[in-house]
Design a protein around this motif. Sequence first.
Motif, short mmCIF file in Angstrom:
data_model
loop_
_atom_site.label_atom_id
_atom_site.label_comp_id
_atom_site.label_asym_id
_atom_site.label_seq_id
_atom_site.Cartn_x
_atom_site.Cartn_y
_atom_site.Cartn_z
N ARG A 162 0.81 -1.21 0.00
CA ARG A 162 0.00 0.00 0.00
C ARG A 162 0.84 1.26 0.00
NH1 ARG A 162 -4.41 -0.57 4.66
NH2 ARG A 162 -5.90 -1.81 3.56
N GLY A 163 2.11 1.13 0.29
CA GLY A 163 2.95 2.31 0.45
C GLY A 163 3.00 3.19 -0.78
N LYS A 164 3.13 4.46 -0.54
CA LYS A 164 3.28 5.44 -1.61
C LYS A 164 4.59 6.18 -1.38
CE LYS A 164 -1.67 6.03 -1.97
NZ LYS A 164 -2.79 6.91 -1.79
N PRO A 165 5.15 6.76 -2.40
CA PRO A 165 6.39 7.52 -2.21
C PRO A 165 6.20 8.66 -1.22
CG PRO A 165 5.93 7.20 -4.55
CD PRO A 165 4.73 6.73 -3.79
N ALA A 166 7.22 8.91 -0.42
CA ALA A 166 7.17 10.02 0.53
C ALA A 166 7.30 11.32 -0.27
CB ALA A 166 8.29 9.90 1.55
N VAL A 167 6.31 12.20 -0.15
CA VAL A 167 6.36 13.45 -0.91
C VAL A 167 6.47 14.68 -0.03
CG1 VAL A 167 5.24 12.64 -3.01
CG2 VAL A 167 3.84 13.35 -1.11
N SER A 168 5.85 14.66 1.13
CA SER A 168 5.88 15.86 1.97
C SER A 168 7.02 15.86 2.99
CB SER A 168 4.54 16.03 2.70
OG SER A 168 4.30 14.93 3.55
N ARG A 169 7.50 14.67 3.37
CA ARG A 169 8.59 14.59 4.34
C ARG A 169 9.27 13.23 4.23
NH1 ARG A 169 5.80 13.18 10.06
NH2 ARG A 169 4.13 11.95 9.19
N ASP A 170 10.48 13.14 4.76
CA ASP A 170 11.20 11.87 4.78
C ASP A 170 10.57 10.93 5.80
OD1 ASP A 170 13.01 12.71 2.91
OD2 ASP A 170 14.48 13.39 4.39
N ARG A 171 10.75 9.66 5.59
CA ARG A 171 10.30 8.69 6.58
C ARG A 171 11.39 7.64 6.76
NH1 ARG A 171 5.34 6.56 2.98
NH2 ARG A 171 6.58 5.74 1.28
N THR A 172 11.27 6.92 7.84
CA THR A 172 12.29 5.96 8.24
C THR A 172 11.73 4.55 8.14
OG1 THR A 172 13.14 7.59 9.78
CG2 THR A 172 13.88 5.36 10.08
N ALA A 173 12.60 3.62 7.80
CA ALA A 173 12.20 2.21 7.76
C ALA A 173 13.21 1.39 8.56
CB ALA A 173 12.16 1.71 6.32
N ILE A 174 12.73 0.37 9.21
CA ILE A 174 13.59 -0.54 9.97
C ILE A 174 13.47 -1.92 9.32
CG2 ILE A 174 13.97 -1.68 12.17
CD1 ILE A 174 12.80 0.77 13.53
N PHE A 175 14.62 -2.54 9.08
CA PHE A 175 14.65 -3.87 8.49
C PHE A 175 15.29 -4.82 9.49
CE2 PHE A 175 14.61 -0.92 5.02
CZ PHE A 175 13.66 -1.45 4.16
#
Length: 81
Positions: A11-24
């Motif tokens: 469902r994810g969409k590209p971040a457009v308004s601000r950066d986001r973080t992901a943890i793997f």
Amino acid sequence: MDACSATRYHRGKPAVSRDRTAIFYNYFSRRPLRPFLCERSGLSRAQLASLAVGLSPEQRACLLWRDDLPWIAKVIPPAPL
């Protein structure tokens, strides 16, 4: 939704308004078939050893799994990142 469709649905969409973080997270067996592929974390063995200070014996064994490998598996260098 079954596991097969979960690998294809996102469902994810590209971040457009601000950066986001992901943890793997990566999980490996304590006795992997190909241990040279399991050290692709970006942390050195010295850094892992320093993280192991103060952990329980079970936690240390999980973090320092390479210490329990047969000697032949220890001489194969890790694969590059």
